[in-house]
Design an enzyme around this catalytic site. Sequence first.
Site, short mmCIF file in Angstrom:
data_model
loop_
_atom_site.label_atom_id
_atom_site.label_comp_id
_atom_site.label_asym_id
_atom_site.label_seq_id
_atom_site.Cartn_x
_atom_site.Cartn_y
_atom_site.Cartn_z
N GLY A 11 0.78 -1.33 0.11
CA GLY A 11 0.00 0.15 0.05
C GLY A 11 0.80 1.33 0.16
N SER A 12 2.17 1.12 -0.26
CA SER A 12 2.74 2.42 -0.23
C SER A 12 2.38 3.39 -1.39
CB SER A 12 4.31 2.03 -0.51
OG SER A 12 4.50 1.72 -1.88
N ARG A 63 -14.54 -13.95 -11.82
CA ARG A 63 -14.25 -12.73 -11.96
C ARG A 63 -15.38 -11.64 -12.09
NH1 ARG A 63 -9.51 -11.26 -13.12
NH2 ARG A 63 -8.84 -13.30 -13.84
N MET A 88 -3.77 -7.22 -7.32
CA MET A 88 -3.25 -7.95 -8.06
C MET A 88 -4.15 -9.10 -8.82
SD MET A 88 0.18 -7.49 -7.56
CE MET A 88 1.02 -9.00 -8.05
N ARG A 89 -5.03 -8.25 -9.47
CA ARG A 89 -6.18 -8.83 -10.36
C ARG A 89 -6.44 -8.11 -11.61
NH1 ARG A 89 -9.88 -12.36 -8.14
NH2 ARG A 89 -11.46 -11.74 -9.52
N LEU A 91 -9.12 -6.82 -14.23
CA LEU A 91 -10.42 -6.56 -14.02
C LEU A 91 -11.40 -6.98 -15.38
CD1 LEU A 91 -9.92 -2.99 -12.46
CD2 LEU A 91 -10.99 -4.98 -11.18
N ASN A 105 -3.84 2.94 -13.40
CA ASN A 105 -3.12 1.70 -12.64
C ASN A 105 -1.84 2.26 -12.86
OD1 ASN A 105 -2.24 -0.74 -11.60
ND2 ASN A 105 -1.58 -1.48 -13.60
N HIS A 107 2.25 1.09 -13.17
CA HIS A 107 2.94 -0.25 -13.22
C HIS A 107 4.57 0.07 -13.21
CE1 HIS A 107 3.66 -4.20 -14.80
NE2 HIS A 107 4.73 -3.83 -15.60
N GLN A 171 9.97 7.07 -7.77
CA GLN A 171 9.36 7.61 -8.81
C GLN A 171 7.68 7.52 -9.09
OE1 GLN A 171 10.44 10.01 -10.99
NE2 GLN A 171 11.95 10.04 -9.55
C1 GRF Z 1 4.05 -1.12 -7.14
O1 GRF Z 1 5.49 -1.34 -7.64
C2 GRF Z 1 3.23 -0.94 -8.19
O2 GRF Z 1 3.75 -0.42 -9.40
C3 GRF Z 1 2.62 -2.26 -8.71
O3 GRF Z 1 2.74 -3.11 -7.72
C4 GRF Z 1 3.51 -2.31 -6.59
C5 GRF Z 1 2.61 -2.25 -5.40
O4 GRF Z 1 3.30 -1.50 -4.17
N1 GRF Z 1 1.44 -2.39 -9.74
P1 GRF Z 1 2.44 -0.89 -3.20
O5 GRF Z 1 1.69 -1.74 -2.36
O6 GRF Z 1 1.81 0.42 -3.68
O7 GRF Z 1 3.53 -0.74 -2.04
#
Ligand code: GRF
Length: 201
Positions: A11-12, A63, A88-89, A91, A105, A107, A171
């Site tokens: 959740g960062s 789903r 981690m799913r 949609l 999202n 990535h 970043q």
């Molecule tokens: C991050 O690297 C994000 O880009 C990817 O999953 C990770 C999630 O990290 N989709 P956090 O849970 O937000 O710390």
Amino acid sequence: MRLGILISGRGSNFEAISNAITQGKLDAEIAIVISNRAGAGGLEIARERGIPLRVIPSQGIDREQYDKLLIEELRTHRVELVCLAGFMRLLSASFVHAFPNRVLNIHPSLLPAFPGLDAQRQALDYGVKIAGCTVHFVDEFLDAGPILLQSAVPVTDKDSIETLSARILAQEHATYWRAVQAVADGRVSISGRKIAISEPE
Ligand code: GRF
């Protein structure tokens, strides 16, 4: 703008968006944090900050059915923009259609390079010299929708997965809220895959 943040873990990125709001940099409100995993670390952050949270376990639910539950919860909280933050799913198309051009999202790669799991490892193994992160609109395909913002970071010969991931993550935290702000401000125009973001007034 009322945000719904979907998480599965640490959740960062959610925390960074929440910080940007608290610091007055991002004009938005987190209406609900939803995790598909009860043990997600991000839930603790939401709890500490008094942000509404909900666990909707995804295990064993198909789903379409799961996404219906998500849509219901997001609508209950009058969410206007959905932010996937380590969710981690994949949609379903029905979910994406329920929030047209309103699902983002982040990535940890410069898409379209290295979609899917372990993007930082993929980048290191490939030997790229520049890595980074991407904020994009979500469609029903994996890490595939139109790109809003990207930030690049250098890859050094000494990098490990950990050091590169940490550099990219910093970043991510600096980039995601800016994309959210651009959508919230109505500064985003979409033409096919191409997105133009105008400068704030
Ligand atoms: C991050 O690297 C994000 O880009 C990817 O999953 C990770 C999630 O990290 N989709 P956090 O849970 O937000 O710390």
